[in-house]
Scaffold this active site. Structure first.
Site, short mmCIF file in Angstrom:
data_model
loop_
_atom_site.label_atom_id
_atom_site.label_comp_id
_atom_site.label_asym_id
_atom_site.label_seq_id
_atom_site.Cartn_x
_atom_site.Cartn_y
_atom_site.Cartn_z
N ARG A 19 42.31 54.73 38.85
CA ARG A 19 43.13 53.61 38.39
C ARG A 19 44.54 53.78 38.92
O ARG A 19 45.06 54.89 39.01
CB ARG A 19 43.16 53.56 36.88
N CYS B 9 46.94 40.11 37.84
CA CYS B 9 45.90 41.13 37.77
C CYS B 9 44.48 40.54 37.81
O CYS B 9 44.07 40.03 38.83
CB CYS B 9 46.11 42.00 36.53
N HIS C 4 52.12 43.49 35.42
CA HIS C 4 52.28 43.16 34.02
C HIS C 4 53.71 43.53 33.66
O HIS C 4 54.51 43.81 34.52
CB HIS C 4 51.31 43.97 33.15
#
Lengths: 429, 245
Positions: free
Chosen positions: B128, B94, B194
């Site tokens: 997002r 990320c 993640h």
């Protein structure tokens, strides 16, 4: 929900209803419910006529509902006081309408980033909320550098600070991560005189001088801490006093001292709040006890800081027990379960002999099993029971004490099943 | 055998359980009798990658990434670029992944230069990209299926100098448009996943460990482990998200 319908008809309904109610609002990441219940206990001990909301109803609609439920048909409030727990993201809009006399901010930790966004975003939500009520008295956690920074913007609000002094010697969890390692003002790395847990403690910035404010209410000494309660010495503006908190674990010291601070701010005699804390029982998944197996305690976990605190408490238990972790990933839990890897399950490693069995449960039980395996706990001692019913069946066969760490929706489901199984009435309702 | 792992900015880039990747690598080495050592390199520390076998960089929040950029650009950037060209095994997630690229341009057009180790850049978007993911690694990256959780607003575009790590089946990946996820260049593996990435994707974890061990020892092999718990957690997510086993 009546609140949601009423808000459609009258968007500023809450501000109309809240006018003549003296309210303590509690917000922050961890400890809102426990702290609110402690304040309620003090209200009740003081004989005040009050109402309160529940943790599931801490957004604008839920808070409004609570006020609607407590007013007459003509819109007159039936009670003079309220204890209102407020979601930290909703604080921005709720505070302006609620017009609380007192606002408690417990702390700020990373929490469900998929829902709340970054921690500084949550902080500015709370700050905006406070700006809308310049006359409210603030009770702020002096040990949390993020919470304490709320005072940095020249807010006109009077502030009472609370915290835990270094002299208390609270055993700090050696945390792998901090949610606030660098100065919120100038970005230099903080120095610490001591840690209490996670990023809480005696912080100061070597560059710009921002530091932990001197608390008005502080735990200065810990006389006793066992798996059921704590006895401490509390420093207050009127001197030192012994305080017994009928709830275990270090993080509940913060909730207790915050409630004493809030009681002072709303005008309840200190003695009354201290007596209330000695008798306090929280319930609703927060260190709640059930007569199941050899005695069952449920400790709600929602984020790494809270979970590590629960693990710290569990690692100090000096007898054999069974540990259950229930992990869901529904909206209210946070759909991202990666936080379990930020919590220090490794703390259980040295205790794994004492933990006779592990159960993992919930929608993401398989992930939880993996976390325990990688924390070095023996996989053969782990049993997977996805459903709350089957888990409760299995636990009912056990004779050892049981500790259950559920996430929020897992707690709701499991609690219903256990309460039913124990034949108990739902005292909370 | 032993493996030296360097964890860059563990105190600042520590979002979404990314530290679990370190726990995972260390345990999978330990279960095979291979020692490992993790050095944690913070802001202000000197970064020396010459005796390091594997570099890990996680993701952070915006505030935290701002804190470390000046430190990264005061020498660590050159050390990282040189080590990458020399074949160092790198896993980066990320925010850390973005920082190895050329630059980040915010939604309102402010450009922030990154270290330029990888031929990719990132542009901020309004929305997002959040949720569980299922991706399929390219053959070069082992060909395994990886499950993860992404949460980013930056859209990353790969240049001709890098290849994707994987192709997206469920989720957004690099940008939600071209179905690529992550990047692969020499022995660098960048990803938006993640979760953390490695525990539920043991085949990919072992690929990283083997790549690092082979660079250090020439001919290294990894004995298989009992991955029943890992497979169950992996398969449960694949099935939930794709309806396939």
């Amino acid at each position: 929900m009546p609140g949601r319908i009423a808000m459609k008809i009258c968007p500023n309904l809450l501000s109309l209803l809240s006018q003549n109610v003296k309210t303590v609002a509690v917000t922050g990441t961890n400890g809102k419910t426990t702290c609110s219940r402690m304040i309620e206990e003090a209200f009740s001990e003081a004989g005040l006529s009050y109402f309160a909301n529940r943790s599931g109803a801490n957004l604008m609609s839920g808070v409004t509902t609570e006020f609607v439920m407590n007013c007459t048909l003509s819109g007159k409030m039936k009670k003079k006081y309220a204890v209102i727990e407020c979601d930290e993201a909703a604080a921005r809009t709720v505070f302006g309408q609620l017009k609380p006399q007192v606002i408690v901010v417990t702390n700020l930790f990373r929490d469900q980033l998929d829902r709340y966004g970054e921690i500084t975003h949550t902080l500015s939500n709370i700050r905006e909320g406070i700006r809308s009520v310049p006359e409210a008295r603030l009770c702020l956690n002096a040990d949390c550098s993020l919470t304490a920074s709320l005072s940095e913007d020249g807010l006109p609000n009077p502030i009472l600070w609370y915290g835990i002094d270094g002299t208390a010697g609270l055993k700090a969890v050696p945390s792998r991560l901090s949610d606030a390692s660098h100065c919120i003002r100038c970005k230099a790395e903080y120095e610490y005189d001591y840690h209490t847990y996670a990023h809480l403690g005696g912080f100061r910035c070597p560059k710009c001088g921002y530091h932990r404010p001197q608390p008005d209410f502080a735990v200065t000494e810990i006389l006793l801490m066992d798996d059921r309660h704590s006895e401490v010495v509390l420093r207050t503006p009127s001197g030192e006093t012994p305080l017994t908190i009928n709830l275990p674990a270090g993080y509940n010291l913060y909730n207790a001292v915050a409630s004493v601070c809030a009681a002072e701010a709303i005008g309840i005699e200190q003695r009354i709040c201290i007596e209330a804390l000695g008798r306090f029982s929280c319930g609703f998944g927060r260190m709640e006890s059930f007569p199941l197996a050899g005695g069952t305690r449920m400790i709600l976990v929602k984020n790494p800081a809270g979970c590590s605190q629960a693990l710290e408490y569990l690692s100090g238990i000096d007898k054999e027990y069974i540990l259950v972790v229930c992990l869901n990933d529904r909206g209210a839990d946070g759909t991202d379960i990666s936080w379990i890897w930020d919590a220090d399950f490794e703390l259980l490693g040295p205790m794994s002999e004492r933990i006779r069995k592990f159960y993992v449960s919930g929608d993401r039980a398989d992930d939880m099993r993996l976390r325990l395996k990688y924390a070095g706990l023996p996989d053969e001692k782990i049993t997977v029971e996805y459903s709350p019913e089957k888990l409760t069946d299995a636990l009912a066969q056990e004779t050892l004490p049981v500790y259950i760490m559920p996430t929020y929706t897992a707690m709701l489901d499991l609690r219903t099943v256990i309460v039913h199984r124990c034949g108990g009435a739902e005292f909370w309702e | 055998m032993e493996l030296k792992i360097c964890h860059l900015y563990p105190d600042v880039l520590n979002l979404y359980g990314d530290g679990g990747n370190i726990i995972c690598m260390q345990q999978r080495l330990k279960w095979r009798g291979i020692q490992s050592e993790v050095s944690r390199v913070m802001i202000g520390d000197t970064l020396r990658l010459s005796d390091c076998d594997l570099l890990f960089i996680g993701g952070g929040q915006d505030f935290e990434q701002e804190v470390l950029l000046p430190d990264l650009q005061s020498g660590k950037d050159r050390e990282i670029i040189a080590a990458i060209e020399d074949g160092l095994t790198v896993l980066t997630i990320c925010g850390g992944y973005q920082m190895l690229g050329q630059y980040y341009e915010t939604y309102d057009g402010v450009r922030c230069d990154f270290i330029g180790a990888l031929d990719l850049y990132t542009v901020g978007s309004k929305q997002r990209m959040i949720g569980n993911t299922v991706c399929h690694c390219t053959e070069e990256c082992g060909g395994s299926t990886i499950v993860g959780f992404e949460n980013h607003s930056g859209k990353t575009r790969l240049g001709p100098g890098v290849k994707p790590l994987a192709h997206v089946q469920v989720g957004f990946g690099n940008n939600g448009e071209d179905k690529t996820e992550g990047a692969h260049y020499r022995n660098v593996f960048g990803s938006y996943s993640h979760g953390p990435l490695l525990p539920k994707n043991p085949a990919f974890c072992d690929l990283l460990l083997l790549t690092a061990l082979q660079r250090r020892y020439g001919d290294a092999t990894l004995e298989p482990l009992d991955d029943l718990a890992e497979r169950k957690a992996h398969d449960a997510m694949v099935q939930r998200l794709t309806g396939q086993r």
